[in-house]
Scaffold this motif. Structure first.
Motif, PDB file in Angstrom:
ATOM      1  N   ALA A  23       8.511 -26.795  -9.061  1.00  0.00           N
ATOM      2  CA  ALA A  23       8.790 -27.690  -7.930  1.00  0.00           C
ATOM      3  C   ALA A  23       9.931 -28.668  -8.185  1.00  0.00           C
ATOM      4  N   GLN A  24      10.233 -28.933  -9.441  1.00  0.00           N
ATOM      5  CA  GLN A  24      11.049 -30.118  -9.760  1.00  0.00           C
ATOM      6  C   GLN A  24      12.528 -30.036  -9.401  1.00  0.00           C
ATOM      7  N   LYS A  25      12.978 -28.893  -8.865  1.00  0.00           N
ATOM      8  CA  LYS A  25      14.363 -28.841  -8.402  1.00  0.00           C
ATOM      9  C   LYS A  25      14.441 -29.132  -6.900  1.00  0.00           C
ATOM     10  N   ASN A  26      13.788 -28.278  -6.134  1.00  0.00           N
ATOM     11  CA  ASN A  26      14.018 -28.396  -4.688  1.00  0.00           C
ATOM     12  C   ASN A  26      12.765 -28.700  -3.870  1.00  0.00           C
TER      13      ASN A  26
ATOM     14  N   PHE B  17      14.430 -10.737 -10.066  1.00  0.00           N
ATOM     15  CA  PHE B  17      15.756 -11.383 -10.133  1.00  0.00           C
ATOM     16  C   PHE B  17      15.604 -12.899 -10.070  1.00  0.00           C
ATOM     17  N   THR B  18      16.637 -13.588 -10.502  1.00  0.00           N
ATOM     18  CA  THR B  18      16.701 -15.046 -10.466  1.00  0.00           C
ATOM     19  C   THR B  18      17.652 -15.393  -9.324  1.00  0.00           C
ATOM     20  N   SER B  19      17.112 -15.965  -8.236  1.00  0.00           N
ATOM     21  CA  SER B  19      17.959 -16.102  -7.044  1.00  0.00           C
ATOM     22  C   SER B  19      19.117 -17.071  -7.244  1.00  0.00           C
ATOM     23  N   ASN B  20      18.892 -18.112  -8.028  1.00  0.00           N
ATOM     24  CA  ASN B  20      19.955 -19.099  -8.257  1.00  0.00           C
ATOM     25  C   ASN B  20      19.956 -19.484  -9.738  1.00  0.00           C
ATOM     26  N   ASN B  21      21.133 -19.393 -10.317  1.00  0.00           N
ATOM     27  CA  ASN B  21      21.236 -19.637 -11.752  1.00  0.00           C
ATOM     28  C   ASN B  21      21.693 -21.058 -12.002  1.00  0.00           C
ATOM     29  N   THR B  22      20.695 -21.879 -12.202  1.00  0.00           N
ATOM     30  CA  THR B  22      20.822 -23.323 -12.324  1.00  0.00           C
ATOM     31  C   THR B  22      21.843 -23.744 -13.383  1.00  0.00           C
ATOM     32  N   ILE B  23      21.923 -22.977 -14.458  1.00  0.00           N
ATOM     33  CA  ILE B  23      22.775 -23.356 -15.593  1.00  0.00           C
ATOM     34  C   ILE B  23      24.226 -22.942 -15.356  1.00  0.00           C
TER      35      ILE B  23
ATOM     36  N   GLY C 262       2.142 -25.045 -15.634  1.00  0.00           N
ATOM     37  CA  GLY C 262       2.819 -24.256 -16.667  1.00  0.00           C
ATOM     38  C   GLY C 262       4.282 -23.978 -16.372  1.00  0.00           C
ATOM     39  N   GLY C 263       4.760 -24.430 -15.217  1.00  0.00           N
ATOM     40  CA  GLY C 263       6.180 -24.296 -14.912  1.00  0.00           C
ATOM     41  C   GLY C 263       6.573 -22.860 -14.596  1.00  0.00           C
ATOM     42  N   ALA C 264       7.798 -22.703 -14.161  1.00  0.00           N
ATOM     43  CA  ALA C 264       8.333 -21.358 -13.924  1.00  0.00           C
ATOM     44  C   ALA C 264       8.277 -20.556 -15.223  1.00  0.00           C
ATOM     45  N   SER C 265       8.411 -21.252 -16.341  1.00  0.00           N
ATOM     46  CA  SER C 265       8.395 -20.561 -17.641  1.00  0.00           C
ATOM     47  C   SER C 265       7.089 -19.802 -17.857  1.00  0.00           C
ATOM     48  N   SER C 266       5.968 -20.328 -17.367  1.00  0.00           N
ATOM     49  CA  SER C 266       4.704 -19.594 -17.495  1.00  0.00           C
ATOM     50  C   SER C 266       4.691 -18.351 -16.616  1.00  0.00           C
ATOM     51  N   GLN C 267       5.397 -18.419 -15.498  1.00  0.00           N
ATOM     52  CA  GLN C 267       5.451 -17.247 -14.627  1.00  0.00           C
ATOM     53  C   GLN C 267       6.227 -16.097 -15.272  1.00  0.00           C
ATOM     54  N   PHE C 268       7.146 -16.429 -16.191  1.00  0.00           N
ATOM     55  CA  PHE C 268       7.855 -15.360 -16.918  1.00  0.00           C
ATOM     56  C   PHE C 268       6.838 -14.451 -17.613  1.00  0.00           C
ATOM     57  N   MET C 269       5.730 -15.067 -18.091  1.00  0.00           N
ATOM     58  CA  MET C 269       4.671 -14.334 -18.777  1.00  0.00           C
ATOM     59  C   MET C 269       3.604 -13.830 -17.804  1.00  0.00           C
TER      60      MET C 269
ATOM     61  N   CYS D 287      10.768 -12.767  -7.506  1.00  0.00           N
ATOM     62  CA  CYS D 287      11.901 -13.688  -7.632  1.00  0.00           C
ATOM     63  C   CYS D 287      11.534 -15.002  -8.302  1.00  0.00           C
ATOM     64  N   ASP D 288      12.338 -15.374  -9.286  1.00  0.00           N
ATOM     65  CA  ASP D 288      12.320 -16.746  -9.796  1.00  0.00           C
ATOM     66  C   ASP D 288      13.266 -17.541  -8.901  1.00  0.00           C
ATOM     67  N   ALA D 289      12.670 -18.275  -7.965  1.00  0.00           N
ATOM     68  CA  ALA D 289      13.463 -19.022  -6.977  1.00  0.00           C
ATOM     69  C   ALA D 289      13.436 -20.513  -7.287  1.00  0.00           C
ATOM     70  N   SER D 290      13.256 -20.857  -8.559  1.00  0.00           N
ATOM     71  CA  SER D 290      13.027 -22.260  -8.923  1.00  0.00           C
ATOM     72  C   SER D 290      14.082 -23.216  -8.391  1.00  0.00           C
ATOM     73  N   SER D 291      15.340 -22.789  -8.390  1.00  0.00           N
ATOM     74  CA  SER D 291      16.360 -23.769  -8.049  1.00  0.00           C
ATOM     75  C   SER D 291      17.016 -23.559  -6.691  1.00  0.00           C
ATOM     76  N   ASP D 292      16.459 -22.671  -5.861  1.00  0.00           N
ATOM     77  CA  ASP D 292      16.959 -22.642  -4.471  1.00  0.00           C
ATOM     78  C   ASP D 292      15.867 -22.344  -3.439  1.00  0.00           C
TER      79      ASP D 292
ATOM     80  N   ALA E 269      20.548 -17.270 -18.336  1.00  0.00           N
ATOM     81  CA  ALA E 269      19.568 -17.685 -19.347  1.00  0.00           C
ATOM     82  C   ALA E 269      18.122 -17.549 -18.870  1.00  0.00           C
ATOM     83  N   TRP E 270      17.868 -17.882 -17.599  1.00  0.00           N
ATOM     84  CA  TRP E 270      16.476 -17.800 -17.118  1.00  0.00           C
ATOM     85  C   TRP E 270      16.030 -16.361 -16.991  1.00  0.00           C
ATOM     86  N   SER E 271      16.937 -15.469 -16.578  1.00  0.00           N
ATOM     87  CA  SER E 271      16.587 -14.040 -16.512  1.00  0.00           C
ATOM     88  C   SER E 271      16.262 -13.517 -17.908  1.00  0.00           C
TER      89      SER E 271
HETATM   90  C1  PLP Z   1      14.366 -24.932 -14.357  1.00  0.00           C
HETATM   91  C2  PLP Z   1      14.211 -23.456 -14.219  1.00  0.00           C
HETATM   92  C3  PLP Z   1      13.193 -22.751 -14.893  1.00  0.00           C
HETATM   93  C4  PLP Z   1      12.242 -23.415 -15.850  1.00  0.00           C
HETATM   94  O1  PLP Z   1      11.309 -24.137 -15.172  1.00  0.00           O
HETATM   95  P1  PLP Z   1      10.121 -24.914 -15.942  1.00  0.00           P
HETATM   96  O2  PLP Z   1       9.352 -25.453 -14.794  1.00  0.00           O
HETATM   97  O3  PLP Z   1      10.768 -25.943 -16.812  1.00  0.00           O
HETATM   98  O4  PLP Z   1       9.368 -23.907 -16.723  1.00  0.00           O
HETATM   99  C5  PLP Z   1      13.103 -21.388 -14.671  1.00  0.00           C
HETATM  100  N1  PLP Z   1      13.949 -20.750 -13.847  1.00  0.00           N
HETATM  101  C6  PLP Z   1      14.946 -21.394 -13.195  1.00  0.00           C
HETATM  102  C7  PLP Z   1      15.850 -20.634 -12.291  1.00  0.00           C
HETATM  103  C8  PLP Z   1      15.106 -22.762 -13.362  1.00  0.00           C
HETATM  104  O5  PLP Z   1      16.092 -23.408 -12.715  1.00  0.00           O
END
Ligand code: PLP
Length: 359
Positions: free
Chosen positions: A194-197, A147-153, A74-81, A171-176, A101-103
């Protein structure tokens, strides 16, 4: 075989040795006459992968089994919920730090379940700033601080954990995630697509501390969305190939010397690139220097036309996926763990040449 210098923000480049190992094992896993993706997720082979990935992750972060490790979909997006669904209700409040944007997406979901106190927002500053602790405010008795540790955008990053105001950090640590050690005792829960780091798309790593999980709300939660369902057992089919790849990436991280080695490597890559950006005003960093990300380096040129030219000439030099996120434009070089120093060096040489010809 030629591989490009890949600066993709995600799905992002993976270590070549990991890809080669997967290729070697893909058709006939350990002489079993079948691929790991063709076996039961309850087989001894996959069980070993899952357990190894769990223990390697704890090992890399220096924690023990007080931390549960889950490989979810479900991706990080599912964890938001899922985070607020497990921890918030109409009587509870969570603090959210809004740094992009992710926050904003995480906050939107949390509001469906309980009260959100916005500890800080840099919306008006176009998300170029990361707050210091003195800029944060907190609700009394909040259950967690997100918090969002790294703001990918936008290309900003917390360089250390923010204060949680007495509440555990989520923490949403998706990108670091795994780009550096973490002060694990400050956290209750950490999640990362997983798809970033970490590996390919398809798995989201969730680490949740047992003591934090005891704070779970008592109202019913749909079975598959309840963290305890996944803590208690392998509830349903996990994304086996993605977990297998994450396990190989973890093995590679350990072989490279663990997170301290990546602190050094990531610092060197980021300094090289920011050094070039700062050498005059041909390239322009988009965020405050103190807020700069070591994972996603964002910058602009004088005009959009020049940026287009930059991107197309870069591609001719095998420097790919440098286009900024569609919502912000400009240039973005994502230089996660698996981006080799040689790729950053090639990018910097190209930038110097491009400046000479267009400056
Ligand atoms: C890419 C990203 C997401 C979204 O991840 P999905 O796996 O597409 O749901 C959420 N948070 C951060 C910080 C991201 O870089």
């Amino acid at each position: 075989m030629k591989r490009v210098h890949n600066f993709s923000a995600g799905p992002a480049t993976l270590p070549l040795t990991v890809l080669e190992k997967a290729q070697e094992e893909l058709v006939n896993y350990r002489n079993k006459g079948a691929s790991i993706v063709e076996m039961s997720h309850r087989s001894p082979e996959y069980t070993e992968v899952n357990e190894q990935a769990t223990s390697r992750l704890r090992n890399v972060l220096g924690v023990g089994d007080e931390w549960e490790v889950l490989f979810l979909q479900g991706g990080a997006s599912s964890q938001f919920m899922m985070v607020p669904q497990n921890f918030l209700n109409s009587g509870r409040t969570a603090n959210y730090i809004d740094t992009g944007a992710w926050s904003v997406k995480a906050i939107k979901e949390a509001k469906l379940f309980g009260s959100v106190h916005t500890s800080f927002s840099d919306k008006d500053g176009n998300y170029s700033h990361i707050p210091t602790d003195s800029e944060l405010t907190f609700a009394d008795g909040a259950i967690y601080t997100h918090f969002t540790s790294n703001n990918t955008i936008f290309g900003t990053q917390f360089h250390s954990e923010p204060d949680g105001g007495g509440a555990p950090l989520v923490c949403d640590a998706s990108s670091d995630f795994l780009s550096r050690p973490l002060k694990m005792d400050k956290y209750g829960l950490i999640y990362a697509g997983a798809q970033k780091n970490l590996g390919p798309a398809g798995v989201t790593v969730v680490m949740v501390k047992k003591s934090f999980l005891e704070q779970q709300r008592t109202e019913a939660i749909p079975t598959i969305l309840n963290y305890n369902t996944h803590v208690n057992k392998l509830f349903n089919t996990p994304p086996v190939f993605a977990v297998y790849m994450v396990n190989l990436v973890l093995e590679w991280i350990l072989e490279m010397g663990g997170l301290q080695a990546f602190v050094k490597l990531n610092d060197e890559k980021a300094s090289l690139l920011y050094g070039e950006i700062d050498s005059d005003d041909f390239y322009r960093g988009t965020v405050e220097k103190a807020a700069r990300s070591k994972m996603n380096v964002t910058f602009r040129l004088e005009s959009e036309d020049l940026e287009k030219k930059f991107l197309s000439e870069a591609a001719n030099h095998d420097l790919v996926a440098l286009k900024g996120h569609r919502s912000v434009g400009g240039i973005r070089a994502s230089i996660y763990n698996a981006c080799e120093p040689a790729s950053v060096e090639a990018l910097v040489s190209f930038m110097q040449e491009f400046r000479k010809q267009n400056g």
